[in-house]
Design a protein around this motif. Structure first.
Motif, short mmCIF file in Angstrom:
data_model
loop_
_atom_site.label_atom_id
_atom_site.label_comp_id
_atom_site.label_asym_id
_atom_site.label_seq_id
_atom_site.Cartn_x
_atom_site.Cartn_y
_atom_site.Cartn_z
N THR A 83 0.89 -1.30 0.03
CA THR A 83 -0.03 0.09 0.11
C THR A 83 0.76 1.14 0.15
OG1 THR A 83 -1.87 -0.91 1.27
CG2 THR A 83 -1.72 1.29 1.35
N VAL A 84 0.70 2.24 -1.00
CA VAL A 84 1.58 3.14 -1.16
C VAL A 84 0.87 4.43 -0.58
CG1 VAL A 84 3.18 2.24 -2.92
CG2 VAL A 84 1.15 3.33 -3.63
N VAL A 85 1.40 5.27 -0.30
CA VAL A 85 0.65 6.93 -0.11
C VAL A 85 1.80 8.03 -0.56
CG1 VAL A 85 0.07 8.35 1.75
CG2 VAL A 85 -0.41 6.02 2.10
N GLY A 86 1.07 8.84 -1.53
CA GLY A 86 1.81 9.95 -2.15
C GLY A 86 1.07 10.97 -2.68
N ALA A 87 1.65 12.04 -3.01
CA ALA A 87 0.93 13.19 -3.53
C ALA A 87 0.48 13.03 -4.98
CB ALA A 87 1.63 14.49 -3.58
N LEU A 88 -0.68 13.22 -5.24
CA LEU A 88 -1.26 12.90 -6.45
C LEU A 88 -1.03 14.07 -7.44
CD1 LEU A 88 -3.31 10.99 -7.97
CD2 LEU A 88 -5.13 12.79 -7.43
N GLN A 89 -0.45 13.68 -8.78
CA GLN A 89 -0.07 14.65 -9.63
C GLN A 89 -0.82 14.37 -10.84
OE1 GLN A 89 3.24 16.77 -8.68
NE2 GLN A 89 1.36 16.79 -7.65
N ALA A 90 -1.12 15.26 -11.85
CA ALA A 90 -1.77 15.04 -13.11
C ALA A 90 -0.60 14.73 -14.28
CB ALA A 90 -2.12 16.56 -13.66
N SER A 91 -1.11 13.97 -15.26
CA SER A 91 -0.06 13.64 -16.17
C SER A 91 0.65 14.89 -16.75
CB SER A 91 -0.75 12.92 -17.28
OG SER A 91 -1.46 11.77 -16.94
N GLU A 92 2.12 14.42 -17.00
CA GLU A 92 2.90 15.55 -17.66
C GLU A 92 2.50 15.71 -19.01
OE1 GLU A 92 6.87 15.31 -14.96
OE2 GLU A 92 6.86 14.08 -17.00
N ASN A 93 2.92 16.80 -19.50
CA ASN A 93 2.76 17.06 -20.88
C ASN A 93 4.04 17.80 -21.63
OD1 ASN A 93 2.60 20.00 -20.63
ND2 ASN A 93 0.71 19.56 -19.62
N TYR B 2 -3.52 4.76 -15.21
CA TYR B 2 -4.10 5.66 -14.97
C TYR B 2 -3.52 6.92 -15.56
CZ TYR B 2 -6.59 3.20 -11.14
OH TYR B 2 -7.29 2.19 -10.20
N ASP B 3 -4.43 8.01 -15.69
CA ASP B 3 -4.32 9.22 -16.26
C ASP B 3 -3.65 10.24 -15.03
OD1 ASP B 3 -3.53 11.34 -17.97
OD2 ASP B 3 -5.77 11.97 -18.17
N ALA B 4 -2.83 9.85 -14.32
CA ALA B 4 -2.34 10.36 -13.35
C ALA B 4 -0.92 9.64 -12.65
CB ALA B 4 -3.44 10.61 -12.16
N TRP B 5 -0.33 10.31 -11.53
CA TRP B 5 0.54 9.60 -10.95
C TRP B 5 0.68 9.98 -9.57
CZ3 TRP B 5 5.31 12.26 -10.11
CH2 TRP B 5 5.74 13.53 -10.55
N ILE B 6 1.50 9.43 -8.76
CA ILE B 6 1.74 9.80 -7.32
C ILE B 6 3.41 9.89 -6.95
CG2 ILE B 6 -0.61 9.01 -6.37
CD1 ILE B 6 0.97 6.86 -5.29
N THR B 7 3.72 10.77 -6.24
CA THR B 7 5.11 10.71 -6.06
C THR B 7 5.01 10.56 -4.28
OG1 THR B 7 7.05 12.00 -5.58
CG2 THR B 7 4.95 13.44 -5.58
N LEU B 8 5.88 9.42 -3.86
CA LEU B 8 5.60 9.06 -2.64
C LEU B 8 6.09 9.88 -1.58
CD1 LEU B 8 7.05 5.25 -2.74
CD2 LEU B 8 4.89 6.24 -3.02
#
Length: 246
Positions: free
Chosen positions: A133-143, A177-183
Motif C-alpha cells: 500500500t503506497v501513499v503519495g501526492a497525486l499529480q496530473a499527467s505531464e505534457n 491511470y491518467d495520473a501519478w503519485i510521488t511517494l
C-alpha cells in the motif's frame, strides 16, 4: 480642408480605425481577465489547507486530477511491476532521475508511482515484492510543456521522457491511470520528489505574460489613434499647401 475625409480612401481608413480600436481594447481586457483569474486561483490555493495536512484518501475518490485534488495525499494498493528511469530531472540543483515503478492496483489498472529521485550514476533499488500500500501526492499527467520533460525520443530501453498515460501505453500491458503519485516516504537510496502545484494556480511567468499582453494590446489601440491623427494632419497640410498653390 478636411473634405478629404469623405473620399473612398479615407472611408476605408476610418472604418479600419473604428474596428481596430475596440478590437484592441477587447483583447487587452480579455488578457487582463486571464491574469486576474490566475491571481484568484493563486489566492484560493494559498487559502486551502496544505495537502500534507489532510488525511490520505483512496486514489479513486480523488480522480480525475484537477486544481482541487492535485497535491492531495492518495492511497493505493497493489503489486509493483515494471520500473523505469525518468532522466534529466533536477532536485536541489542536482541532476538525476526519477525512479518510476508501475503499481498494478487491485482494480486491474496500473498507476505510475515515483518512488523517489536517484542521483546520477547510482543504481535504482528494486521495488518490494508482494502486496503493498503506497501513499503519495497525486499529480496530473505531464505534457510537452512540463519542466524537465523530454519529447525528442531516442532514450535507452527502460527510460521514459514524460510521465503520462500516453507515453506508457505502449510500454505496459495494463490500462494506465491518467495520473501519478510521488511517494511521501522514499526507500533508502532515493530522495522524495516534492509535489508541484496544479497548472494554472501559480503566479508563474505565464501568468505575468498575460499581463504583458494586456499592456501590448492597449499600446496597439493608442498607436492606432496616434497614427490616425498623424495621417489626418499630414493630409490636411497637403490639402492646404495645394490650395495655396505650393
Amino acid at each position: 480642408m478636411y473634405r478629404f475625409l469623405r473620399t473612398p480612401r479615407w472611408w476605408g481608413i476610418n472604418v479600419f480605425v473604428l474596428l481596430a480600436i475596440p478590437f484592441c481594447v477587447f483583447m487587452g481586457t480579455w488578457q487582463l481577465g486571464k491574469f486576474e483569474d490566475r491571481v484568484d486561483s493563486h489566492r484560493e490555493a494559498e487559502q486551502r489547507p496544505a495537502a500534507s495536512a489532510l488525511e490520505a484518501e483512496s486514489l479513486e475518490s480523488l480522480l480525475p486530477v484537477d486544481k482541487e485534488t492535485s497535491g492531495r495525499s492518495a492511497r493505493a494498493s497493489g503489486r509493483f511491476g515494471e520500473q523505469f528511469l525518468v532522466p534529466d530531472r533536477e532536485l536541489d540543483g542536482r541532476t538525476g532521475s526519477y525512479v518510476l515503478t508501475m503499481l498494478r492496483t487491485d482494480g486491474g489498472r496500473s498507476l505510475p508511482v515515483v518512488r523517489g529521485w536517484l542521483p546520477k550514476g547510482a543504481e535504482a533499488p528494486a521495488p518490494p515484492t508482494g502486496e503493498v500500500t503506497v501513499v503519495g501526492a497525486l499529480q496530473a499527467s505531464e505534457n510537452a510543456g512540463t519542466k524537465g520533460v523530454r519529447t525528442a525520443g531516442g532514450l535507452p530501453e527502460g527510460q521514459l521522457g514524460m510521465i503520462s498515460a500516453a507515453s506508457l501505453v505502449n510500454l505496459v500491458t495494463d490500462d494506465v491511470y491518467d495520473a501519478w503519485i510521488t511517494l511521501t516516504d522514499s526507500p533508502a537510496g532515493l530522495t522524495p520528489v516534492p509535489a508541484v502545484a496544479a497548472a494554472g494556480t501559480g503566479l508563474d511567468a505565464k501568468a505575468f505574460q498575460n499581463l504583458g499582453y494586456t499592456a501590448e494590446w492597449f499600446v496597439f489601440a493608442g498607436f492606432v489613434v496616434f497614427m490616425w491623427f498623424r495621417l489626418v494632419r499630414r493630409e490636411a497640410e497637403a490639402s492646404r499647401d495645394e490650395a495655396l498653390g505650393l
